[in-house]
Design an enzyme around this catalytic site. Structure first.
Site, mmCIF file in Angstrom:
data_model
loop_
_atom_site.group_PDB
_atom_site.id
_atom_site.type_symbol
_atom_site.label_atom_id
_atom_site.label_comp_id
_atom_site.label_asym_id
_atom_site.label_seq_id
_atom_site.Cartn_x
_atom_site.Cartn_y
_atom_site.Cartn_z
ATOM 1 N N TYR B 133 0.858 -1.178 0.000
ATOM 2 C CA TYR B 133 0.000 0.000 0.000
ATOM 3 C C TYR B 133 0.897 1.232 0.000
ATOM 4 N N THR B 136 2.200 7.077 1.390
ATOM 5 C CA THR B 136 3.118 8.083 1.935
ATOM 6 C C THR B 136 4.335 8.329 1.040
ATOM 7 N N SER B 142 0.757 12.824 6.495
ATOM 8 C CA SER B 142 -0.558 13.210 7.008
ATOM 9 C C SER B 142 -1.409 13.860 5.925
ATOM 10 N N ARG B 308 9.769 -10.696 41.755
ATOM 11 C CA ARG B 308 10.813 -9.820 42.263
ATOM 12 C C ARG B 308 10.542 -9.418 43.706
ATOM 13 N N GLN B 328 4.028 0.672 42.991
ATOM 14 C CA GLN B 328 4.067 -0.300 41.897
ATOM 15 C C GLN B 328 2.636 -0.583 41.424
ATOM 16 N N GLY B 399 16.132 -2.641 36.467
ATOM 17 C CA GLY B 399 17.223 -2.807 35.509
ATOM 18 C C GLY B 399 16.975 -3.926 34.507
ATOM 19 N N THR B 420 1.777 6.732 14.882
ATOM 20 C CA THR B 420 2.038 7.596 13.734
ATOM 21 C C THR B 420 1.318 7.118 12.481
ATOM 22 N N GLU B 422 -1.402 5.242 9.958
ATOM 23 C CA GLU B 422 -2.874 5.290 9.913
ATOM 24 C C GLU B 422 -3.404 6.524 10.637
ATOM 25 N N ASP B 424 -1.506 10.236 12.245
ATOM 26 C CA ASP B 424 -0.761 10.747 13.396
ATOM 27 C C ASP B 424 -1.754 11.040 14.523
HETATM 28 C C1 LIG Z 1 6.564 1.746 10.650
HETATM 29 C C2 LIG Z 1 5.767 2.541 9.650
HETATM 30 C C3 LIG Z 1 5.057 1.878 8.674
HETATM 31 C C4 LIG Z 1 4.365 2.585 7.694
HETATM 32 N N1 LIG Z 1 3.707 1.896 6.715
HETATM 33 C C5 LIG Z 1 3.139 2.595 5.694
HETATM 34 C C6 LIG Z 1 2.550 1.911 4.588
HETATM 35 O O1 LIG Z 1 2.516 0.665 4.536
HETATM 36 N N2 LIG Z 1 2.048 2.634 3.566
HETATM 37 C C7 LIG Z 1 2.065 3.994 3.575
HETATM 38 O O2 LIG Z 1 1.606 4.603 2.621
HETATM 39 N N3 LIG Z 1 2.604 4.694 4.617
HETATM 40 C C8 LIG Z 1 3.147 4.017 5.666
HETATM 41 N N4 LIG Z 1 3.708 4.707 6.726
HETATM 42 C C9 LIG Z 1 3.692 6.177 6.740
HETATM 43 C C10 LIG Z 1 2.725 6.754 7.751
HETATM 44 O O3 LIG Z 1 1.417 6.547 7.323
HETATM 45 C C11 LIG Z 1 3.034 8.256 7.960
HETATM 46 O O4 LIG Z 1 4.285 8.343 8.579
HETATM 47 C C12 LIG Z 1 1.964 8.895 8.803
HETATM 48 O O5 LIG Z 1 0.828 9.082 8.025
HETATM 49 C C13 LIG Z 1 2.394 10.251 9.414
HETATM 50 O O6 LIG Z 1 2.701 11.154 8.421
HETATM 51 P P1 LIG Z 1 4.073 11.931 8.403
HETATM 52 O O7 LIG Z 1 5.163 10.983 8.625
HETATM 53 O O8 LIG Z 1 4.054 12.746 7.185
HETATM 54 O O9 LIG Z 1 4.010 12.904 9.668
HETATM 55 P P2 LIG Z 1 3.879 14.490 9.600
HETATM 56 O O10 LIG Z 1 2.525 14.842 9.143
HETATM 57 O O11 LIG Z 1 5.037 15.066 8.916
HETATM 58 O O12 LIG Z 1 3.975 14.798 11.161
HETATM 59 C C14 LIG Z 1 5.032 15.550 11.752
HETATM 60 C C15 LIG Z 1 4.458 16.354 12.899
HETATM 61 O O13 LIG Z 1 3.595 17.351 12.384
HETATM 62 C C16 LIG Z 1 2.367 17.337 13.056
HETATM 63 N N5 LIG Z 1 1.311 17.748 12.140
HETATM 64 C C17 LIG Z 1 1.161 17.402 10.847
HETATM 65 N N6 LIG Z 1 0.055 17.987 10.341
HETATM 66 C C18 LIG Z 1 -0.510 18.694 11.345
HETATM 67 C C19 LIG Z 1 -1.692 19.512 11.459
HETATM 68 N N7 LIG Z 1 -2.496 19.717 10.432
HETATM 69 N N8 LIG Z 1 -1.966 20.072 12.654
HETATM 70 C C20 LIG Z 1 -1.161 19.873 13.704
HETATM 71 N N9 LIG Z 1 -0.045 19.118 13.651
HETATM 72 C C21 LIG Z 1 0.281 18.544 12.481
HETATM 73 C C22 LIG Z 1 2.196 15.913 13.539
HETATM 74 O O14 LIG Z 1 1.360 15.848 14.660
HETATM 75 C C23 LIG Z 1 3.622 15.528 13.867
HETATM 76 O O15 LIG Z 1 3.913 15.933 15.182
HETATM 77 C C24 LIG Z 1 4.376 4.002 7.720
HETATM 78 C C25 LIG Z 1 5.079 4.671 8.730
HETATM 79 C C26 LIG Z 1 5.766 3.969 9.691
HETATM 80 C C27 LIG Z 1 6.523 4.720 10.755
HETATM 81 C C1 LIG Z 2 22.248 0.264 31.706
HETATM 82 C C2 LIG Z 2 22.488 -0.048 33.157
HETATM 83 C C3 LIG Z 2 23.744 0.152 33.692
HETATM 84 C C4 LIG Z 2 24.003 -0.180 35.021
HETATM 85 N N1 LIG Z 2 25.280 -0.029 35.502
HETATM 86 C C5 LIG Z 2 25.562 -0.476 36.756
HETATM 87 C C6 LIG Z 2 26.901 -0.435 37.263
HETATM 88 O O1 LIG Z 2 27.816 0.026 36.573
HETATM 89 N N2 LIG Z 2 27.136 -0.936 38.500
HETATM 90 C C7 LIG Z 2 26.148 -1.449 39.277
HETATM 91 O O2 LIG Z 2 26.434 -1.891 40.379
HETATM 92 N N3 LIG Z 2 24.856 -1.488 38.836
HETATM 93 C C8 LIG Z 2 24.549 -1.019 37.596
HETATM 94 N N4 LIG Z 2 23.248 -1.058 37.150
HETATM 95 C C9 LIG Z 2 22.181 -1.592 37.997
HETATM 96 C C10 LIG Z 2 21.249 -0.510 38.539
HETATM 97 O O3 LIG Z 2 21.916 0.247 39.483
HETATM 98 C C11 LIG Z 2 19.977 -1.161 39.106
HETATM 99 O O4 LIG Z 2 19.291 -1.736 38.046
HETATM 100 C C12 LIG Z 2 19.131 -0.138 39.816
HETATM 101 O O5 LIG Z 2 19.695 0.162 41.041
HETATM 102 C C13 LIG Z 2 17.681 -0.583 40.022
HETATM 103 O O6 LIG Z 2 17.627 -1.714 40.808
HETATM 104 P P1 LIG Z 2 16.847 -3.019 40.350
HETATM 105 O O7 LIG Z 2 17.199 -3.315 38.958
HETATM 106 O O8 LIG Z 2 17.091 -4.016 41.388
HETATM 107 O O9 LIG Z 2 15.326 -2.594 40.384
HETATM 108 P P2 LIG Z 2 14.223 -3.125 41.414
HETATM 109 O O10 LIG Z 2 14.508 -2.559 42.757
HETATM 110 O O11 LIG Z 2 14.081 -4.584 41.297
HETATM 111 O O12 LIG Z 2 12.943 -2.393 40.820
HETATM 112 C C14 LIG Z 2 11.828 -3.098 40.274
HETATM 113 C C15 LIG Z 2 10.571 -2.310 40.593
HETATM 114 O O13 LIG Z 2 10.335 -2.352 41.988
HETATM 115 C C16 LIG Z 2 10.110 -1.059 42.500
HETATM 116 N N5 LIG Z 2 10.613 -0.983 43.871
HETATM 117 C C17 LIG Z 2 11.747 -1.514 44.371
HETATM 118 N N6 LIG Z 2 11.843 -1.229 45.685
HETATM 119 C C18 LIG Z 2 10.761 -0.484 46.014
HETATM 120 C C19 LIG Z 2 10.284 0.114 47.223
HETATM 121 N N7 LIG Z 2 10.972 0.020 48.353
HETATM 122 N N8 LIG Z 2 9.131 0.803 47.183
HETATM 123 C C20 LIG Z 2 8.436 0.919 46.042
HETATM 124 N N9 LIG Z 2 8.829 0.354 44.882
HETATM 125 C C21 LIG Z 2 9.974 -0.340 44.868
HETATM 126 C C22 LIG Z 2 10.844 -0.138 41.552
HETATM 127 O O14 LIG Z 2 10.268 1.145 41.559
HETATM 128 C C23 LIG Z 2 10.645 -0.836 40.218
HETATM 129 O O15 LIG Z 2 9.431 -0.423 39.677
HETATM 130 C C24 LIG Z 2 22.972 -0.695 35.824
HETATM 131 C C25 LIG Z 2 21.693 -0.869 35.282
HETATM 132 C C26 LIG Z 2 21.438 -0.544 33.970
HETATM 133 C C27 LIG Z 2 20.076 -0.753 33.415
#
Ligand SMILES: Cc1cc2nc3c(=O)[nH]c(=O)nc-3n(C[C@H](O)[C@H](O)[C@H](O)COP(=O)(O)OP(=O)(O)OC[C@H]3O[C@@H](n4cnc5c(N)ncnc54)[C@H](O)[C@@H]3O)c2cc1C
Ligand SMILES: Cc1cc2nc3c(=O)[nH]c(=O)nc-3n(C[C@H](O)[C@H](O)[C@H](O)COP(=O)(O)OP(=O)(O)OC[C@H]3O[C@@H](n4cnc5c(N)ncnc54)[C@H](O)[C@@H]3O)c2cc1C
Lengths: 664, 664
Positions: B133, B136, B142, B308, B328, B399, B420, B422, B424
């Site tokens: 189809y 675009t 749009s 967890r 949570q 994490g 986006t 079908e 935006d």
């Molecule tokens: C994964 C994917 C699959 C797709 N598959 C298909 C496909 O199979 N066939 C096909 O034909 N197309 C396809 N598309 C295209 C898709 O339909 C368009 O990207 C979509 O219609 C949005 O249009 P645009 O990208 O031009 O956004 P734009 O219109 O350029 O939007 C950019 C920004 O401008 C804003 N904006 C635009 N007009 C207005 C307005 N009048 N008022 C206020 N704000 C506005 C929007 O809100 C947005 O923030 C695909 C796109 C993606 C990402």
């Molecule tokens: C890209 C990346 C890089 C990292 N790098 C490092 C690093 O270099 N060294 C290192 O040591 N670690 C590293 N970490 C680990 C990171 O510090 C932990 O993931 C982080 O501290 C969160 O802990 P968790 O994953 O155990 O989350 P969890 O505590 O398991 O959280 C799970 C959910 O439980 C909720 N939750 C947990 N406790 C409570 C509470 N008391 N009350 C309410 N809600 C709660 C949280 O809000 C969350 O929604 C990295 C993680 C990432 C993703």
């Protein structure tokens, strides 16, 4: 070449060079930053366009190459520490070096004894060893006190024995751990004489300094793919297990607690709170990173919104630039304002950290709890807003934002863990709430300081009536701060009163947790708004129109936040519906003031096209030809007919699939 | 094996098999769906774990293989159309077949003449041709009326000449276009006799049916990498340019407008509005997909939140399950409720589509504008909420949610374009707003129908006072619907009044666009709430505790939405602050009622572990050992010492980088 954005730049009402200085913080910082940005942009080694197409191994090897090359540059050009920091930033690729410089070295600096610092820091600073920060385990992240790795003191050999007693005790996540680090700061439960003595840090060698093979008893590897194409996959987040690994006693970080040869535990006179100083430091860098990431996304979306035209053509003339639609402005400009707001609150946090450091040195711990709560809260607020903001910027670019070449998908994927690491954002807000409730409960006898000083005026804030009667009257810092203070104070006091009704305060805290988080957010938003306003009152903002343009952004940030959370303001009776609606009217007027300056305001970030890494965000706005060119570089376009066509598609078209002997 | 979630399943207060039926819609649907899910899950060809590690070419080839194999299954097992649809769903991999079945065929069915249908549909249905189809373009998405591709009628040869006059006229994005489709429905500006006659669809052959090489004059390829590791990169979204390509006149889709041999334009008696029927169809499938995607994410986050544990251990006992934290619950349970809400509103939309279709057949166009606005709005509301919800579920997993093996990154990356394509989402909400404003302006003389019927009672709704005085009284569908109706009506009427103050209505619409969007959201949320409540009043909900559990979810959805948007309710005076706060109190109580049922409520989606594709969301909760195992499969773990170590890391450690002759 052409500059499709010239007209946009002409309408700017401020001196852009002066705005660049305001954003950078000083003329010197701007100069260093720009120089390093160009150094990176002009060096083909730092090319990053092809990154998302590489397989994991290639990708990782390429990161090692860039890191080695960067180090070579740093040493051979004799770059200063500051220059090196900017260089690494603009290379824009997560790597083991981030943890080496950002966590391993600071941990030794903060928690090591003088002796330990003298031994380990020079090695680390010359990269003769490479270190990481190994705290999190498979089973424990947020709850550090629940870590299961053990470090058992063996007085016979004067050693600690590190061990992973369970599967969930496996270290999991530390960056740089998987394939690069030779050493780690390992956090483990200290066991002496069969007794548990809390979690402490230990310097542990992981790999041979000769051939890089893991030390006996150590199992170490990478934990696998993470979100995004290239993104954080350049980092070797690692898994680590110990099977009774021995290290000398002097490798426990002993600045605060010591274990003697005899197995005695001693507390030094250095206060435990020192660790909070380090947390304040790390989290203020995260706030600074938030403004970096958000400003990049906003820069891309703003430029593209000025280039993109859709609908509204009259008599065959050009269509409307999408940046002229109020809905687009209402989504984009508050994010632009947030980028500036976070920049300035980050700058202030840096000051706060210096202040805390000086006070600690003078044994003054009075501001520490407040500073700690404030950085925790701001870390949470800015990272959440940035993660959401990047994705909103992607959506603002319509379909094309979904292409990796827009730069936004990778920016998002690489950014979002900031909401989780260094403290899960919700867990942090709960800490802030605890602090707020405590502050309220002590109001009678303790004067709240710093960012909670307004609580001292709570009695007044519970009574105060907002005086705004016209939309114009919202252009008044006093009125805005008062509204935000009143809202924050009323929410904090309100929740404290509700908590008081519970017999068991802990149960109350658990029960009302979601509302407590909302009170924390209100408090943190107040901080951002106030610090933005304070910044505008400083003398150091110079240059034609700079202060005026920043004022507009400050109002946009404040009034947009007010509108978004008008439920809070109305529910607490801080504003009348009429006043809230006037704020919203003013917001629309403000957007018209931002509009002519929008592109110049993102130019002021002074980002190179290399750093932005986005076809949609190109400085010259030459979007379409470059998108078209880039498409053809996808490997799928290597041949006209796709690999797999003859095997899988042709038999289908020819209705020979059932007959086909081809093993599918 | 072990089931770590047994205890959770024991606490369920409803008959899970009956809930599965309620979710599926009928016992028959559940049976077919489960059967197809298992067929896919048990066949190694459909393995998808390794997908994110594949390079683009490998990835794509693998998709071709799966698609061919699936077709072979469909044909050889003689699957019905419904079975085939489920099969493709559970294969869970975007592919050219989605567009072939979902857009190419429906477009011919909807816009083709009988003759055209007879010629093309059998070819397409047997996959002797593969279609996409192509609407675009690089410059227009749009704004469909702004498309630049031209189709010029040449009466000499009785052909149309398709041409891409500018770079921005290049077709860009169509799925399946890049490397697979042999044909496309191409939308282009029809030019006859030098005159422009609107945008129409044309069936165009793109590639040879023999060797798949592009037809003369056609340039076609893939547009490059998109967001995520595997995600949508299995799809060949394409670029397409025409250099004066000729097609016979009878390949213009002529159900509505015809071009005769003589170059005359004729309108058939089939009304143009027919196209809206197709849009209603496509968008209701998107709403159905939203509930699928959100429920998957929620299933993963719910199970993992029960597995967890973090903090709160007493005397060395187990720690608190994170699902027990109110924060949570406050993030997770409203998403769980939304998944059900979207499921039921989707079911209702399917009914609406059938209704519209029947009416169209009987030349009754009266409900079409309302149906169109309603599907546009619900498409926008559900896809935005789902995209945000998936990311929230990822954050709820801490994490570990950031690992690709959690399944959440890919789910997010593959889902978000639904915001986006079908339409935006913001552009759609503006269309809804236009319809609402029109409805309000016609209130005097036209009775609003369907989902806008409440507007007919606007006068009353502007006056009404909510009677709720206790938290319990919020457990009342009447009170809830009335509050949502009052809010929506007041916002719509309020904005209509503000619009009336503008001399130029279009200028007013542009100026107030952001507020108009808020009014649209209020209207759409009302629809979701009402349809959920109506569903609960239907007879077809059977089984112990099913209706009761769904009621709890319905209240959670409504009261959470109310709390999140309390600003609207308070600003319009629909509720007092006290009433809003009672709603929030009730919400907390409701969470406690969801808690024992949470895992069973996600089990009721009846998803296989294969479909979920998540280690964190495993049915048996056996998370940690499986995460640990999976890590070692990363290619980086192929060797103990990383590729690149000797070249890049060792020279650094040995301080030989500057001497090293190795070219970096
Ligand atoms: C994964 C994917 C699959 C797709 N598959 C298909 C496909 O199979 N066939 C096909 O034909 N197309 C396809 N598309 C295209 C898709 O339909 C368009 O990207 C979509 O219609 C949005 O249009 P645009 O990208 O031009 O956004 P734009 O219109 O350029 O939007 C950019 C920004 O401008 C804003 N904006 C635009 N007009 C207005 C307005 N009048 N008022 C206020 N704000 C506005 C929007 O809100 C947005 O923030 C695909 C796109 C993606 C990402
Ligand atoms: C890209 C990346 C890089 C990292 N790098 C490092 C690093 O270099 N060294 C290192 O040591 N670690 C590293 N970490 C680990 C990171 O510090 C932990 O993931 C982080 O501290 C969160 O802990 P968790 O994953 O155990 O989350 P969890 O505590 O398991 O959280 C799970 C959910 O439980 C909720 N939750 C947990 N406790 C409570 C509470 N008391 N009350 C309410 N809600 C709660 C949280 O809000 C969350 O929604 C990295 C993680 C990432 C993703």
């Amino acid at each position: 070449g052409v500059d499709y954005l010239t007209d946009e730049r002409k309408t700017a009402q401020f001196d852009i060079e002066a705005m660049k200085v305001a954003w950078a913080g000083s003329r010197e910082t701007l100069e260093v930053s720009d120089r390093m940005a160009k150094l990176v942009a002009n060096d083909p080694v730092f090319e990053k366009f092809s990154r998302p197409m590489l397989g994991r191994k290639e990708l990782f090897k390429n990161t090692l190459r860039k890191a080695a090359y960067a180090w070579k540059l740093i040493v051979s050009l004799g770059l200063s520490e500051e220059e090196a920091k900017w260089l690494r930033l603009y290379i824009d690729e997560p790597a083991f070096t981030d943890l080496h410089w950002g966590m391993f070295i600071p941990a030794i600096e903060g928690q090591g004894t003088e002796e330990q610092k003298q031994k380990w820091l020079p090695l680390a600073q010359k990269m003769q060893i490479i270190g990481c920060y190994a705290q999190t385990e498979l089973g424990h992240g947020s709850n550090v006190q629940g870590l299961e790795t053990t470090a058992t003191f063996d007085p016979q050999t004067d050693e600690f024995v590190l061990h992973s007693p369970t599967l969930t005790s496996s270290k999991w996540w530390p960056g740089g751990l998987g394939k690069v680090s030779t050493h780690a700061i390992v956090y483990a439960r200290l066991i002496v004489g069969g007794q548990f003595h809390g979690v402490h840090g230990f310097i542990v060698q992981l790999r041979s300094l000769e051939d890089h093979s893991p030390v006996d008893g150590i199992t170490v590897g990478d934990i696998g793919l993470k979100f995004g194409n290239g993104a954080y996959n350049t980092m070797d987040n690692g898994v680590l297990r110990f099977d009774h690994v021995r290290i000398p006693r002097n490798q426990m970080l002993m600045r605060v607690s010591q274990v003697t040869k005899e197995g005695e535990i001693m507390q030094s006179d250095v206060p435990r709170q020192l660790i909070y100083g380090t947390m304040v430091y790390v989290r203020q860098t995260i706030v600074a990173d938030a403004s970096k990431a958000l400003s990049r996304a906003v820069c891309i979306a703003t430029r593209y919104s000025a280039v993109r035209r859709q609908f509204g053509s009259r008599n065959g003339g050009p269509e409307t630039q999408v940046i002229d639609y109020k809905t687009q402005q209402n989504r984009l400009f508050p994010l632009l304002a947030s980028a500036y707001a976070f920049r300035f609150v980050g700058e202030w946090l840096k000051w706060l950290y210096m202040d805390v450091k000086q006070r600690l040195a003078a044994n003054d711990f009075s501001t520490l709890p407040e500073a700690h709560a404030c950085t925790a809260g701001l870390k949470s607020l800015t990272t959440t807003a940035t993660a959401d903001g990047i994705e909103e910027c992607r959506k603002l670019c319509g379909g094309h934002g979904y292409l990796v070449s827009s730069g936004l998908p990778e920016l998002f994927a690489v950014y979002i863990p900031a909401c989780t690491y260094e403290g899960d954002n919700v867990v942090l807000l709960l800490q802030v709430a605890r602090f707020l409730v405590k502050t309220v409960s002590e109001l009678g006898h303790k004067k709240p300081v710093g960012t909670t000083a307004y609580m001292g005026r709570a009695a007044g804030l519970l009574q105060t009536n907002c005086a705004v009667q016209t939309a114009e009257e919202w252009l008044n810092p006093g009125a805005i701060v008062e509204a935000f203070e009143a809202r924050a104070a009323r929410m904090a006091v309100g929740i404290a009163q509700r908590l008081a009704k519970f017999e068991n305060p802990e149960q109350g805290f658990a029960e009302l947790a979601a509302d407590l988080v909302e009170a924390s957010v209100a408090h943190c938003q107040l901080i951002v708004v106030s610090k933005f306003i304070e910044k505008l009152q400083q003398q150091d903002i110079r240059g034609k129109g700079v202060r005026e343009s920043l004022e507009v952004l400050c109002y946009v940030y404040a009034l947009f936040t007010l509108h978004k959370h008008q439920g809070d303001f109305l529910a607490t009776g801080c504003l009348s519906p009429k006043q809230a609606s006037l704020a919203n009217d003013q917001l629309r007027t403000l957007y018209s003031k931002v509009r002519p300056n929008a592109v110049a305001l993102v130019d002021s970030f002074s980002y190179t096209d290399h750093y932005l890494g986005s076809i949609l965000g190109r400085y010259d706005g030459n979007v379409y030809p470059k998108l078209y060119e880039a498409a053809w570089e996808d490997p799928l376009n290597d041949s006209d007919v796709a690999d797999g066509f003859h095997q899988y598609v042709q038999p289908m078209l020819k209705q020979k699939l059932l007959l086909s002997s081809a093993k599918l």
